[in-house]
Design an enzyme around this catalytic site. Structure first.
Site, PDB file in Angstrom:
ATOM      1  N   LYS A 621      13.927   8.482 -21.500  1.00 33.77           N
ATOM      2  CA  LYS A 621      14.188   7.549 -20.397  1.00 33.77           C
ATOM      3  C   LYS A 621      13.548   8.054 -19.108  1.00 33.77           C
ATOM      4  O   LYS A 621      12.841   7.316 -18.407  1.00 33.77           O
ATOM      5  CB  LYS A 621      15.694   7.372 -20.195  1.00 33.77           C
ATOM      6  CG  LYS A 621      16.058   6.422 -19.056  1.00 33.77           C
ATOM      7  CD  LYS A 621      17.560   6.371 -18.830  1.00 33.77           C
ATOM      8  CE  LYS A 621      18.258   5.717 -19.990  1.00 33.77           C
ATOM      9  NZ  LYS A 621      19.710   5.510 -19.711  1.00 33.77           N
ATOM     10  N   GLU A 689       2.680  13.966 -12.799  1.00 33.13           N
ATOM     11  CA  GLU A 689       1.460  13.561 -12.103  1.00 33.13           C
ATOM     12  C   GLU A 689       0.419  12.906 -12.989  1.00 33.13           C
ATOM     13  O   GLU A 689      -0.432  12.164 -12.502  1.00 33.13           O
ATOM     14  CB  GLU A 689       0.857  14.783 -11.401  1.00 33.13           C
ATOM     15  CG  GLU A 689       1.834  15.356 -10.390  1.00 33.13           C
ATOM     16  CD  GLU A 689       1.273  16.504  -9.577  1.00 33.13           C
ATOM     17  OE1 GLU A 689       0.564  16.226  -8.616  1.00 33.13           O
ATOM     18  OE2 GLU A 689       1.579  17.652  -9.912  1.00 33.13           O
TER      19      GLU A 689
END
Length: 726
Positions: A621, A689
């Protein structure tokens, strides 16, 4: 006991956040609080007259409620930072308020402290200065076209250009690199100039600091992602021992790089608190965030690719000019991906940094890779078009088996699986090869893709375990919860390592008094802190000597064994990865669909498929949420974000646009989910990132497929979409 790693556990602090109970830096109740407001320069390069500073100080000091006005005329002497904190990190060489020169718009010139925020704001508005203007160099082009002024203040203020060797403390990430022949080979060649603008981080939580002294001991609440580094830098500026400084940052409301380092307002808040003898709170305005807490600097990139007729790359070049301030070092490491991403017997990468009269830049989500992959991946799409081959096929045929700069193998690489699964899930096989071939509801439709990549990093970290007689086990690390779910996944790791259920233990962060950890950035926190938590948990279980599955069972064991709780309270330290052996890198593939309304110049991203190879997925999740956020971040970079400013004065202008819910595509995000134990014992690599990396290129490539227009400049604006294709 059921394993917790791999489960979609809700955030442990989620209820506090959605109910408003979560406490961020500016929310901390501190008694007898005074309020500070910054006064900043309105010009880019000048000297402020001492007479005007004295007169402005007198006006502000006479205003209602004002307690103190801190300026260069009365600021206590601050120390220069050690060289190891400034030579390859964006920490400023020149202490704040240490002279009357102005090096950029927004430079701090004074701090007004008052009984209320309203009084401080009103008094700060009374402070006006007289400037003796100096020529300002506001772009890399200006720096390279003009004579280089001499450095000032023993090198605290520097001018001209330079070519740094490596990225921050990472010696192996070379910013100047060349392999193979000095002469470019002949073949099918594509080349282009690419530009990216100034981007700013724009987190929800403003930068905020509360500083309080107790004798010679300083406590600072700050919105920071490096509490131990900030402690060291702040102590160095102030000239006090590190153990006299405590930094607290329990929750950070977004950062994206802007809160990775100590900024000058934190130092001045601490000085102001010392001078008034009271705790002081300083909260930057949204406008001040644009000039005071970093940004992604502009880049100009020149990329050239050469391949043979079969599509095998023969040469890769990526040369970058970027910018930093005159008072600090930072180089946006744009060309790092070109060094290894595609097999290329000849490779040349360079970075030139120009020192301009602008605020200090810093990391921004996907530093280097985000702007660098925009240029490289658009060039790869152009090469595929020139060769008449599929963009996915071109990338797969040039996918190297090892790291090209070192020849070392990867600890785990499944990029080909990302390409194949992503293409299948997106329906890439149905993509027409020629542009302008798809249309829907009166607008052009295009499909584009790009490769994503970001390093897998890990550094040393410690973890303190404290066991109490009531059967509670507390893990604590001087790391940070920046909204990514660090507390949650660390709790999952601790549960599996100890064999305890989630409700029998907790994980705490955000206090420099906890076991040491590096900054939360570079997608390294889960691997770094997770390794320390895993080690501490396994040592805890070994010390316990018997399995327990609940807090009640643990209480019984503790009650039957005097002194056991003390033996189960200790600090474990995890080292970084070995210098030899495989290298770790995360990979992925982005596929997107855009709609372009050419009548009004609007591009909309409607559908997105991403397949990521980031090692073991601890919490699907949170991992999916992270990648979605990264893609949205990259979407803003591609279509919306730039800091407009007056080219003659350097003053920021207008507004800064970021994506909203209306801009969000339909997402299909999945993971290869293969553990990478070469980097850390948990098998993870960073996720934060990589979601951004490659996104602007995928969008630009999809826009080309929709319109036939190659766009090399970000953001892709209405004007560029309306402009006729040459």
């Amino acid at each position: 006991m059921t394993a917790q790693i791999g489960r979609p556990i809700d955030r442990v602090e989620g209820r506090e956040k959605v109910t408003g109970a979560a406490r961020y830096t500016a929310d901390h109740p501190v008694s007898d609080l005074a309020y500070a407001v910054l006064v900043q320069s309105e010009v880019a390069h000048a000297t402020v007259t001492a007479e005007s500073v004295a007169a402005a100080t007198a006006r502000a000091a006479a205003a209602p409620g004002v307690l103190y006005v801190l300026t260069p005329l009365n600021c206590p002497p601050l120390h220069v930072l050690p060289e190891d904190l400034t030579w390859d990190l964006p920490l400023e060489r020149r202490p704040p308020l240490s002279d009357l020169t102005v090096q950029h718009v927004g430079q701090h010139l004074a701090v007004v402290v008052a009984e209320t925020m309203q009084d401080a704001v009103a008094a700060a508005d009374l402070m006006e200065f007289t400037y003796r203007d100096a020529p300002a160099q506001l772009s890399a082009a200006a720096v390279m076209a003009q004579p280089v002024p001499p450095d000032q203040k023993d090198g605290q203020i520097r001018h001209g250009t330079y070519r740094p060797d490596h990225f921050v403390k990472l010696d192996e990430e070379k910013l100047q690199d060349h392999r193979g022949s000095a002469v470019e080979p002949s073949g099918v060649r594509v080349a282009g100039r690419f530009t990216t603008p100034v981007n700013t981080h724009y987190p929800i939580e403003l930068a905020a600091t509360i500083a309080s002294w107790d004798g010679e001991d300083l406590t600072v609440y700050d919105a920071t992602r490096w509490i131990t580094g900030e402690r060291r830098a702040l102590a160095a500026y102030l000239g006090i021992d590190e153990d006299r400084v405590r930094i607290l940052s329990p929750l950070v409301g977004g950062a994206f790089g802007s809160k990775s380092f100590l900024w000058m307002h934190v130092v001045l808040c601490a000085v102001a608190a010392k001078e008034v003898g009271r705790p002081v709170k300083l909260v930057l305005t949204r406008g001040q965030m644009f000039t005071s807490t970093g940004h992604r600097p502009r880049t100009e990139q020149h990329v050239a690719l050469v391949a043979d007729d079969d599509g095998t790359l023969l040469s890769t070049e990526q040369h970058t000019v970027t910018e930093t301030s005159t008072v600090a070092h930072f180089c946006e490491p744009v060309g790092l991906s070109a060094r290894f991403l595609y097999h290329s017997p000849r490779m040349a990468v360079s970075h030139t940094v120009a020192r301009i009269n602008a605020p200090t830049p810093c990391f921004m989500r996907g530093p280097g890779e985000a702007p660098g992959l925009f240029a490289l991946e658009v060039a790869m799409d152009e090469l595929a078009d020139e060769l008449g081959v599929d963009p996915v096929a071109l990338r797969m045929s040039n996918d190297p088996d090892t790291d090209q700069p070192t020849g070392r193998p990867w600890s785990g690489k499944h990029l080909r699986d990302c390409y194949l699964q992503g293409a299948e899930r997106f329906g890439w096989a149905d993509r027409p090869s020629v542009p302008r071939a798809m249309r829907r509801n009166g607008v052009q439709v295009g499909w584009g893709m790009a490769t994503a990549s970001y390093p897998g990093r890990r550094m040393p970290a410690g973890c303190r375990v404290t066991t109490t007689d009531d059967g509670r086990v507390r893990f604590a690390v001087a790391t940070h919860e920046i909204g990514t779910g660090v507390r949650t996944v660390m709790t999952q790791i601790a549960a599996d390592a100890t064999g305890l259920p989630l409700d029998a233990l907790s994980f705490e962060s955000g206090d420099s008094a906890f076991a040491d950890a590096p900054y939360s950035g570079a997608s390294q926190t889960t691997a770094t802190v997770g390794s320390a938590v895993d080690l501490a948990g396994r040592q805890w279980r070994q010390r316990l000597g018997c399995p327990v599955t609940s807090a009640a069972e643990l209480r019984d064991v503790l009650a039957a064994t005097p002194g056991l709780a003390d033996r189960l309270s200790f600090t474990a330290v995890s080292d970084g990865p070995a210098d030899t052996g495989p290298l770790s890198q995360s990979f992925g593939a982005h596929f997107c669909e855009v709609e372009v309304d050419e009548e009004i110049g609007r591009a909309s991203v409607t559908r997105w498929t991403a397949v990521m190879d980031c090692g073991r997925v601890l919490n699907p999740k949170l991992a999916t949420n992270q990648v979605m956020g990264g893609i949205i971040f990259g979407l803003g970079m591609a279509l919306l974000e730039q800091v407009p400013f007056d080219e003659n004065s350097g003053v920021p202008l207008g507004e800064y646009y970021v994506p909203t819910h209306a801009d969000i595509p339909d997402f299909d995000i999945t993971f290869i989910d293969t553990p990478d134990y070469g980097l850390d014992p948990v098998g993870v690599r960073g996720i934060g990132e990589i979601g951004t990396c490659g996104v602007p290129a995928a969008i630009a490539n999809a826009i080309y497929h929709a319109t036939g227009k190659r766009i090399h400049d970000l953001p892709i604006t209405v004007e560029s979409l309306l402009e006729a294709q040459p």
